[in-house]
Enzyme design. Structure first.
Site, PDB file in Angstrom:
ATOM      1  CG  ASP A  72      80.362 -53.401 -53.562  1.00 49.02           C
ATOM      2  OD1 ASP A  72      81.040 -52.950 -54.490  1.00 49.02           O
ATOM      3  OD2 ASP A  72      79.330 -52.855 -53.088  1.00 49.02           O
ATOM      4  CG  HIS A  98      75.761 -48.369 -57.088  1.00 47.42           C
ATOM      5  ND1 HIS A  98      76.216 -47.314 -56.228  1.00 47.42           N
ATOM      6  CD2 HIS A  98      77.000 -48.955 -57.090  1.00 47.42           C
ATOM      7  CE1 HIS A  98      77.235 -47.168 -55.895  1.00 47.42           C
ATOM      8  NE2 HIS A  98      77.959 -48.094 -56.608  1.00 47.42           N
ATOM      9  NE  ARG A  99      78.284 -49.022 -52.903  1.00 51.78           N
ATOM     10  CZ  ARG A  99      79.047 -47.968 -52.708  1.00 51.78           C
ATOM     11  NH1 ARG A  99      78.650 -47.699 -51.049  1.00 51.78           N
ATOM     12  NH2 ARG A  99      79.973 -47.607 -53.260  1.00 51.78           N
ATOM     13  CG  HIS A 105      81.502 -50.222 -50.947  1.00 53.99           C
ATOM     14  ND1 HIS A 105      82.356 -49.313 -50.349  1.00 53.99           N
ATOM     15  CD2 HIS A 105      81.509 -50.160 -52.210  1.00 53.99           C
ATOM     16  CE1 HIS A 105      82.875 -48.415 -51.537  1.00 53.99           C
ATOM     17  NE2 HIS A 105      82.533 -49.193 -52.578  1.00 53.99           N
ATOM     18  CD  GLU A 146      83.599 -52.971 -57.058  1.00 55.52           C
ATOM     19  OE1 GLU A 146      84.731 -52.159 -56.753  1.00 55.52           O
ATOM     20  OE2 GLU A 146      82.724 -52.124 -57.250  1.00 55.52           O
ATOM     21  CE  LYS A 166      84.891 -52.350 -52.827  1.00 51.83           C
ATOM     22  NZ  LYS A 166      84.795 -51.381 -53.483  1.00 51.83           N
ATOM     23  CG  ASP A 215      73.066 -44.762 -55.511  1.00 52.51           C
ATOM     24  OD1 ASP A 215      73.604 -45.997 -55.520  1.00 52.51           O
ATOM     25  OD2 ASP A 215      73.470 -43.759 -55.201  1.00 52.51           O
ATOM     26  CD  GLU A 270      77.928 -52.597 -57.368  1.00 55.15           C
ATOM     27  OE1 GLU A 270      79.096 -52.717 -57.319  1.00 55.15           O
ATOM     28  OE2 GLU A 270      77.050 -52.103 -56.633  1.00 55.15           O
TER      29      GLU A 270
END
Length: 251
Positions: free
Chosen positions: A36, A7-8, A49, A109, A111, A229, A34
């Site tokens: 953003d 995640h990120r 993000h 993603e 945003k 994470d 992943e």
């Protein structure tokens, strides 16, 4: 088999949404990452993000009001720790080029739930096509209009509906959009909508899962992917939990 997305990036060990976090995810043997994506003032897809640079850089201001040159001059690492000073906000192009040299999957993603970023869908899809990574990329968003535009541009790119608490009717909505998956919080698995998703053949991926307790009462057999994470830490903890359960059953 459940896919583990960083995640990120591996954002427990490194500043989120930086190349350092992505390289760490690879070291932790994540299956994917992943990220953003927002648009700069000059229309470039950049990986960050928040809609502003305030939290994760040494600068201030809205991403949409800054050019790539201005964004690239910011320090995106020292807020996390001084060892990471000098990390910059990556361009989507940088990430795609790097991903191409790995076997990682990539969830992007879009945003657009706060800023509309007109044209972001085409920018991102064009970049993915240039790097010939469509078979490894999923585009997700909370914004259903964004997903509709993605589907209008491409009938083949994989898209996923992101949901928070507004889960009623999400399966029907996903099918109408031609979505390939639903991304939701773990509690989604305890709802009737999860059963409808399973019946419709829609994979479910859960965010953000950092502890085995986050999956209490949930079998990974029914979960296509998790966003975490710390991929290595979660995998290790889930392995310990599974081993203990197995031993207990055998006793």
């Amino acid at each position: 088999m459940t896919t583990f997305y960083a995640h990120r990036g591996a954002s427990t060990m490194c500043p989120e949404n930086t190349m350092a976090a992505f390289r760490q995810a690879l070291r932790e043997k994540a299956d994917g990452i992943e990220i953003d994506v927002q648009l700069s003032k000059d229309g470039e897809a950049v990986v960050i993000h928040d809609e502003t640079v305030d939290r994760t850089t040494n600068g201030t201001g809205a991403v949409k009001d800054m050019t790539v040159l201005e964004l690239k001059q910011l320090d995106a690492g020292s807020w996390y720790n001084q060892a990471c000073a000098g990390e910059t906000i990556p361009l989507l192009e940088e990430v795609l080029k790097w991903i191409g040299g790995t076997e990682l999957k990539l969830n992007i993603e879009l945003k657009t739930d706060r800023e509309p970023y007109p044209g972001i869908e085409q920018v991102v899809i064009d970049a993915v096509r240039r790097h010939e990574l469509a078979d490894r990329v999923v585009l997700s968003s909370f914004n259903l209009e964004t997903l509709r535009r993605v589907r209008d541009i491409s009938s083949s790119v994989s898209i996923a509906v992101l949901v928070w608490d507004n889960i009623d009717g999400v399966v029907k909505c996903a099918r109408h959009l031609g979505a390939d998956a639903i991304h939701a919080r773990p509690g989604f698995m305890h709802t009737a909508e999860s059963l409808r998703a399973e019946a419709a053949g829609l994979p479910i991926r859960l965010y953000t899962v950092n502890e085995p307790e986050d999956l209490k009462g949930i079998s990974l057999q029914f979960v296509d992917g998790v966003f975490t994470d710390s991929p290595a830490r979660l995998r290790g903890k889930l392995g310990v939990v599974e081993a203990r359960v197995h031993v207990g059953d055998g006793g």
